[in-house]
Motif scaffolding. Structure first.
Motif, mmCIF file in Angstrom:
data_model
loop_
_atom_site.group_PDB
_atom_site.id
_atom_site.type_symbol
_atom_site.label_atom_id
_atom_site.label_comp_id
_atom_site.label_asym_id
_atom_site.label_seq_id
_atom_site.Cartn_x
_atom_site.Cartn_y
_atom_site.Cartn_z
ATOM 1 N N ALA A 1 63.885 33.153 101.640
ATOM 2 C CA ALA A 1 62.602 32.854 100.986
ATOM 3 C C ALA A 1 62.168 34.019 100.099
ATOM 4 N N LEU A 2 62.384 35.249 100.551
ATOM 5 C CA LEU A 2 62.070 36.415 99.725
ATOM 6 C C LEU A 2 62.913 36.405 98.449
ATOM 7 N N MET A 3 64.204 36.055 98.561
ATOM 8 C CA MET A 3 65.065 35.955 97.385
ATOM 9 C C MET A 3 64.487 34.947 96.396
ATOM 10 N N VAL A 4 64.032 33.799 96.878
ATOM 11 C CA VAL A 4 63.449 32.762 96.012
ATOM 12 C C VAL A 4 62.207 33.300 95.304
ATOM 13 N N VAL A 5 61.329 33.966 96.052
ATOM 14 C CA VAL A 5 60.100 34.512 95.460
ATOM 15 C C VAL A 5 60.440 35.549 94.392
ATOM 16 N N ARG A 6 61.416 36.385 94.649
ATOM 17 C CA ARG A 6 61.822 37.397 93.656
ATOM 18 C C ARG A 6 62.434 36.741 92.418
ATOM 19 N N CYS A 7 63.164 35.651 92.598
ATOM 20 C CA CYS A 7 63.713 34.892 91.454
ATOM 21 C C CYS A 7 62.573 34.295 90.629
ATOM 22 N N GLU A 8 61.580 33.735 91.314
ATOM 23 C CA GLU A 8 60.410 33.180 90.623
ATOM 24 C C GLU A 8 59.708 34.253 89.804
ATOM 25 N N GLN A 9 59.555 35.424 90.370
ATOM 26 C CA GLN A 9 58.890 36.529 89.672
ATOM 27 C C GLN A 9 59.697 36.956 88.444
ATOM 28 N N LEU A 10 60.999 37.066 88.592
ATOM 29 C CA LEU A 10 61.863 37.470 87.485
ATOM 30 C C LEU A 10 61.808 36.467 86.337
ATOM 31 N N LEU A 11 61.885 35.184 86.678
ATOM 32 C CA LEU A 11 61.950 34.133 85.658
ATOM 33 C C LEU A 11 60.572 33.671 85.190
ATOM 34 N N GLY A 12 59.531 33.991 85.942
ATOM 35 C CA GLY A 12 58.191 33.531 85.591
ATOM 36 C C GLY A 12 58.046 32.026 85.723
ATOM 37 N N ARG A 13 58.824 31.449 86.613
ATOM 38 C CA ARG A 13 58.824 29.991 86.847
ATOM 39 C C ARG A 13 58.800 29.703 88.330
ATOM 40 N N ARG A 14 58.178 28.586 88.677
ATOM 41 C CA ARG A 14 58.147 28.138 90.074
ATOM 42 C C ARG A 14 59.476 27.477 90.416
ATOM 43 N N PHE A 15 59.975 27.757 91.617
ATOM 44 C CA PHE A 15 61.216 27.147 92.105
ATOM 45 C C PHE A 15 60.855 25.916 92.909
ATOM 46 N N ASN A 16 61.348 24.782 92.492
ATOM 47 C CA ASN A 16 61.143 23.538 93.220
ATOM 48 C C ASN A 16 62.268 23.429 94.250
ATOM 49 N N LEU A 17 61.962 23.786 95.485
ATOM 50 C CA LEU A 17 62.940 23.823 96.570
ATOM 51 C C LEU A 17 63.303 22.405 96.991
#
Length: 158
Positions: free
Chosen positions: A47-63
């Motif tokens: 989940a932390l990896m997903v949040v960091r990806c969202e921050q990097l890309l500036g987009r929400r991840f639809n899990l």
């Protein structure tokens, strides 16, 4: 009897266990896909990896998919060694961003992502060592999974 994590348990950010473990297949087939306590630390790391990806890309991840029990993994045709069964992988899409662009930007990052796979309708991310990162691409649902060296402008075979 194995201990299970409560469905409302937060993992990281807005991601809760109930989101991380949701499975249409489990629901349809009546399969248990609850997260065992033994995998809670893995799920939090993912989940932390997903949040960091969202921050990097500036987009929400639809899990779309996170943890899979062995039974669910078998039903969906997952690999017996799938990192989903260890709560170390997710599938989904970044809202408002092309899949290959998201894959390439993540591939160029220093985030602890061991696998980045562009699938036909979603992308797959798995926690792991960046130095051993695998970039994969599957253009067709039943087609081969190819190892690539980059995703843009078109996937380049490794």
């Amino acid at each position: 009897m194995r201990q299970l994590v409560a469905q409302n348990q937060p993992l990281w950010g807005a991601i809760q266990v109930k989101h991380f473990c949701f499975s249409e297949t489990a629901k349809r087939k009546g399969l248990d896909n609850r997260l065992p306590v033994d995998f809670l630390s893995n799920a939090k790391l993912t989940a932390l990896m997903v949040v960091r990806c969202e921050q990097l890309l500036g987009r929400r991840f639809n899990l779309l998919q996170g943890y899979r029990s062995t039974a669910v993994n078998l039903w969906v045709g997952g690999s017996p060694t799938s990192l989903h069964t260890l709560a170390l992988a997710v599938d989904g899409i970044f809202e408002g961003m092309g899949m290959l662009e998201a894959c390439q930007r993540l591939a160029d990052s220093d985030l602890p992502i061991g696998e980045i796979e562009a699938k036909r309708t979603m992308l797959h991310l798995a926690v792991g060592d960046r130095s051993k990162r695998r970039l994969l691409w599957q253009a067709d649902k039943l087609g081969p999974v190819l190892r690539v060296s980059s995703f843009l402008p078109n996937p380049v075979l490794a």
